[in-house]
Write a protein that holds these residues in place. Sequence first.
Motif, short mmCIF file in Angstrom:
data_model
loop_
_atom_site.label_atom_id
_atom_site.label_comp_id
_atom_site.label_asym_id
_atom_site.label_seq_id
_atom_site.Cartn_x
_atom_site.Cartn_y
_atom_site.Cartn_z
N THR A 52 0.83 -1.20 0.00
CA THR A 52 0.00 0.00 0.00
C THR A 52 0.86 1.26 0.00
O THR A 52 0.60 2.22 -0.73
N VAL A 53 1.91 1.23 0.82
CA VAL A 53 2.78 2.41 0.92
C VAL A 53 3.51 2.67 -0.40
O VAL A 53 3.55 3.81 -0.89
N VAL A 54 4.07 1.62 -1.01
CA VAL A 54 4.85 1.84 -2.23
C VAL A 54 3.96 2.29 -3.38
O VAL A 54 4.34 3.16 -4.18
N SER A 55 2.75 1.73 -3.48
CA SER A 55 1.85 2.17 -4.56
C SER A 55 1.39 3.60 -4.33
O SER A 55 1.25 4.38 -5.28
N ALA A 56 1.15 3.98 -3.06
CA ALA A 56 0.76 5.36 -2.77
C ALA A 56 1.87 6.33 -3.09
O ALA A 56 1.63 7.43 -3.63
N LEU A 57 3.12 5.96 -2.79
CA LEU A 57 4.24 6.84 -3.11
C LEU A 57 4.43 7.00 -4.61
O LEU A 57 4.73 8.10 -5.10
N LEU A 58 4.25 5.92 -5.36
CA LEU A 58 4.40 6.00 -6.82
C LEU A 58 3.34 6.92 -7.43
O LEU A 58 3.59 7.60 -8.43
N ILE A 59 2.17 6.94 -6.84
CA ILE A 59 1.10 7.79 -7.38
C ILE A 59 1.31 9.25 -6.97
O ILE A 59 1.09 10.18 -7.76
N ALA A 60 1.77 9.47 -5.72
CA ALA A 60 1.80 10.83 -5.18
C ALA A 60 3.06 11.61 -5.56
O ALA A 60 2.99 12.81 -5.83
N ALA A 61 4.22 10.92 -5.58
CA ALA A 61 5.48 11.65 -5.79
C ALA A 61 5.67 12.01 -7.26
O ALA A 61 5.65 11.13 -8.13
N LYS A 62 5.85 13.26 -7.55
CA LYS A 62 6.01 13.70 -8.94
C LYS A 62 7.30 13.17 -9.59
O LYS A 62 7.27 12.77 -10.76
N PRO A 63 8.44 13.14 -8.89
CA PRO A 63 9.63 12.55 -9.54
C PRO A 63 9.42 11.10 -9.91
O PRO A 63 9.88 10.65 -10.96
N LEU A 64 8.73 10.38 -9.08
CA LEU A 64 8.47 8.98 -9.39
C LEU A 64 7.50 8.84 -10.55
O LEU A 64 7.57 7.88 -11.33
#
Length: 339
Positions: A52-64
């Motif tokens: 859940t955390v990694v998918s949320a970070l991929l969606i939220a972080a613009k560099p990613l």
Amino acid sequence: MPWLLISLLAAVTATLAVGWIVDQALQRTAARHPAAPVWPLLRRCRIPLQLTVVSALLIAAKPLQRVFHLKRGDGAQHLLLLFLLASLGWLTVRVVAAVLEALLSRYETRIEDPARVQRVHTQISMLRRVVSALIVVVTVAVMLLTFSAMRAIGASLLASAGIIGIVAGIAAQSTLGNFFAGLQIAFGDTVRIGDIVVVDGQQGTVEEITLTYLVVRLWDQRRLIVPVSYFVSRPFENWTRRDPGLLAAVLLHLDHTTPVDELRTALRACLDRHPLWDGTEWALQVTDTTPSTIVVRATMTARTPDDAAQLRFDIREQLIAHLRDEHPHALPRLRTTDG
């Protein structure tokens, strides 16, 4: 490009760190509260939490987003959103299961009545299945609503929900009947996990209760799969609903010259030596006669149906051995007369 790689490594590191921090916190909390079983059980949620955390970070972080070429509305971002929703659903199922198992474990340590423990075990198992199924349905529904086509036809689906509900209810009448029968069994206390039941002349132990069927383990290790609606529409025997104890009976066909009083004394001596007799009740009576024999019934109580069956086998063998050695004339024989 280096910043993009750094961002990706930072997301992976943050995900692993969150999982490790949560796991360590649960370990320390469990050490401070050893009587609470919920904290060790919550450690099973580490994998869905990290997903859940990694998918949320991929969606939220613009560099990613630039690393994975994610743009609003494209297929990659939509797939990642579906992955996030599925991970959240998995995490919720794990948390609910851990909480319910902890409640059951805490109840088992406080209550000594096995009948009440079996009843609560059955109810919590059924509740966990219902809640898990509800979470899965809601998760799938939310995932479908992320598709624009599904949102477009939502109004027409709501308009025809009454007709669809009627048709679905008629088509799934048997399934819905089993579902509500399962809830009735779980909270009506008619049959529980661990009960000894007799279904269509076959004795077995209730091993599992689901929303649609019930598994009975027979004496020869076979499994009898019975729809749960059977237990609310047809009669069956439940030997352990109130008290797991059982009265065992042994029938002997003996000669009319059998010394019944001495046999009664021998029965009491056998029971005193046998570890499976619970010491509650016992008796030996002549229940019937025929032209050639008498029918003697020996009764005794045991703690469980399995103990009662083994006690019955052993006492029958010991009484026959006693008559064979001490009073061989008491065993039935075929008499013939000349002329």
